[in-house]
Structures are given as C-alpha cells and as structure tokens.
Design an enzyme around this catalytic site. Sequence first.
Site, PDB file in Angstrom:
ATOM      1  N   SER A  10      29.458  22.944 -45.131  1.00 61.69           N
ATOM      2  CA  SER A  10      28.909  24.059 -45.860  1.00 61.69           C
ATOM      3  C   SER A  10      29.127  24.501 -46.944  1.00 61.69           C
ATOM      4  CB  SER A  10      29.185  25.248 -44.655  1.00 61.69           C
ATOM      5  OG  SER A  10      28.607  26.481 -45.138  1.00 61.69           O
ATOM      6  N   HIS A  35      25.032  21.367 -45.509  1.00 61.73           N
ATOM      7  CA  HIS A  35      24.393  22.483 -45.017  1.00 61.73           C
ATOM      8  C   HIS A  35      24.537  23.566 -45.841  1.00 61.73           C
ATOM      9  CE1 HIS A  35      23.967  24.635 -41.075  1.00 61.73           C
ATOM     10  NE2 HIS A  35      24.693  25.811 -41.700  1.00 61.73           N
ATOM     11  N   ASP A  37      23.656  27.879 -45.972  1.00 60.73           N
ATOM     12  CA  ASP A  37      23.570  28.914 -45.194  1.00 60.73           C
ATOM     13  C   ASP A  37      22.950  30.115 -46.119  1.00 60.73           C
ATOM     14  OD1 ASP A  37      25.020  28.424 -42.797  1.00 60.73           O
ATOM     15  OD2 ASP A  37      26.871  28.076 -43.960  1.00 60.73           O
ATOM     16  N   MET A  39      21.525  33.552 -46.225  1.00 61.98           N
ATOM     17  CA  MET A  39      22.006  35.079 -45.572  1.00 61.98           C
ATOM     18  C   MET A  39      21.237  36.065 -46.332  1.00 61.98           C
ATOM     19  SD  MET A  39      25.973  34.567 -44.496  1.00 61.98           S
ATOM     20  CE  MET A  39      26.592  33.005 -44.155  1.00 61.98           C
ATOM     21  N   HIS A  68      19.961  26.532 -42.973  1.00 66.32           N
ATOM     22  CA  HIS A  68      20.195  27.373 -41.665  1.00 66.32           C
ATOM     23  C   HIS A  68      19.904  29.013 -42.330  1.00 66.32           C
ATOM     24  CE1 HIS A  68      23.408  29.390 -39.112  1.00 66.32           C
ATOM     25  NE2 HIS A  68      22.082  29.897 -38.666  1.00 66.32           N
ATOM     26  N   MET A  70      19.544  32.665 -41.834  1.00 62.61           N
ATOM     27  CA  MET A  70      19.980  33.837 -41.246  1.00 62.61           C
ATOM     28  C   MET A  70      19.260  35.049 -41.659  1.00 62.61           C
ATOM     29  SD  MET A  70      23.912  32.669 -40.802  1.00 62.61           S
ATOM     30  CE  MET A  70      24.124  31.534 -42.068  1.00 62.61           C
ATOM     31  N   MET A 139      26.283  28.530 -32.685  1.00 63.24           N
ATOM     32  CA  MET A 139      27.170  29.303 -33.526  1.00 63.24           C
ATOM     33  C   MET A 139      28.565  29.637 -32.845  1.00 63.24           C
ATOM     34  SD  MET A 139      25.916  29.621 -36.477  1.00 63.24           S
ATOM     35  CE  MET A 139      27.033  30.675 -37.252  1.00 63.24           C
ATOM     36  N   GLY A 144      27.803  35.150 -40.606  1.00 61.73           N
ATOM     37  CA  GLY A 144      27.702  36.143 -41.777  1.00 61.73           C
ATOM     38  C   GLY A 144      28.701  35.761 -42.587  1.00 61.73           C
ATOM     39  N   ASP A 177      28.773  25.353 -35.605  1.00 65.96           N
ATOM     40  CA  ASP A 177      28.959  25.822 -36.717  1.00 65.96           C
ATOM     41  C   ASP A 177      30.027  26.946 -36.606  1.00 65.96           C
ATOM     42  OD1 ASP A 177      29.086  26.985 -39.266  1.00 65.96           O
ATOM     43  OD2 ASP A 177      27.025  27.337 -39.662  1.00 65.96           O
ATOM     44  N   GLY A 178      30.994  27.040 -37.192  1.00 63.52           N
ATOM     45  CA  GLY A 178      31.984  28.213 -37.085  1.00 63.52           C
ATOM     46  C   GLY A 178      33.395  27.892 -36.413  1.00 63.52           C
ATOM     47  N   GLY A 199      32.805  24.456 -43.265  1.00 60.70           N
ATOM     48  CA  GLY A 199      33.003  24.949 -44.769  1.00 60.70           C
ATOM     49  C   GLY A 199      34.460  24.841 -45.384  1.00 60.70           C
ATOM     50  N   SER A 200      35.325  25.867 -44.637  1.00 60.26           N
ATOM     51  CA  SER A 200      36.668  25.938 -45.174  1.00 60.26           C
ATOM     52  C   SER A 200      37.470  24.636 -44.995  1.00 60.26           C
ATOM     53  CB  SER A 200      37.436  26.858 -44.474  1.00 60.26           C
ATOM     54  OG  SER A 200      36.707  28.042 -44.598  1.00 60.26           O
TER      55      SER A 200
END
Length: 219
Positions: A10, A35, A37, A39, A68, A70, A139, A144, A177-178, A199-200
């Site tokens: 991400s 990916h 995101d 938002m 994605h 959102m 998710m 967010g 994801d998450g 991501g992280s």
Amino acid sequence: MQKPTRIAPSILSADFAKLGEEIKAIDAAGADYIHIDVMDGHFVPNITIGPDVVKAIKPYSKKVFDVHLMIQPVDLYIEAFAAAGADIITAHVEAGPHIHRTLQVIKAQGVKAGVSLNPSTPESTLDYLYEELDLILVMSVNPGFGGQSFISSQLRKLEAIRKRIDSLGLDIDLEVDGGVNAETARQVVSAGADLLVAGSATFKGGPEKYAENIKALRG
C-alpha cells in the site's frame, strides 16, 4: 482454489515526496500489485489522493494498479480512476445505494471489479454478487489510517468467503488489508487469503529493506 500468495504494498505508507521512486523500488523488490488507497475524509476519516495522482504514478510500474476507493458516493468517480490507469477498482458495499450497479459501472470501464467489506460488514452481503466479482477485499482494520492492529475476527470471515469461492468454482482474488505483517500474513493465508495488502510492513526500513520485507510477507 487458493492461488499463490501475492503481495500488494500500500503506497499509503510510502514517502509521498518521492512517490514515483518508491513505486519503482517496490516493483523491483518483488511487489505483485501496487495498492492505492483513495480516501475522501467523508466515508473514512482521512484524505489521500485522487485520479490525477494515479495518472502521474502509472508510468513508474507495469504491475497491476489495485485501486481501493474508500469514498462516498463512489459511482461518480469510477470513470476517472479507470482513465487514470486503474487495473482493478474496489468499492465498499456501503459506498452507494446499489453495489451491484457500482460493479456494472466498474466493468463498463473495462477494468476488473472488487468489493470491500469493513470489519463489521458480514460476508452475507456478497451472496448475490460473487458472479460479478474479480476481487473481494476483507478489511482487517477499520479503514482510514495505516499502522493499525489486526482484527483477528476477520479470519473467520476470510475462511467463510474462501469456502464459498471454492464451492462456486470462481476465479476471484481474496485480498486482505489491515495490520498485515510477517506474523499475521501466515494467519490470513491459512484462512484463505491469496492477496495481501501491506503498507507499514513493506515500507519499514527504507528501500534497501523492501525486498526482504516482501519476502517475509510472502512466507
């Protein structure tokens, strides 16, 4: 049938000051998808990027651009993201009044269609959608923000969806994801996920660590 594990970093966790270079780096490090995101500060409590940024970064990788959305309402922006270079567009069940219509709008753009389920969204919302889907995104945090902790109850959801995909004999990516890291990656793959957004866990340590991080996630 569950596919080999693929990794979709991400870019929410990338260095936005040099986003193109970051995408080139994760591509070279072995990312399978990119990916993205999106938002809107309305559907989720954060604001990220729009179609112009997707268009700007598209030349930096030939990997699948996994967008994605959102955002709410979602239908109005699908054409713009498809034109910007999205290969897959995923929308949330709650992002508009008629998710089936949203999927039709996505497919009309000639791109693949996905649906995302928030942690409290039951898998039963997919009952009349499976045949329209190329991707299902579960998710495992509330959407967010990056860097949240994995919600373990979503493993049961992944298992139920994997069972249904296989029983129907459909070719659908099951994405999660998450809070995905080297440890939780093993859990979600065991539960049936075959596409992991991270991501992280991908971007930690800087570019010299990206290949090592992706390899650890792949297991």
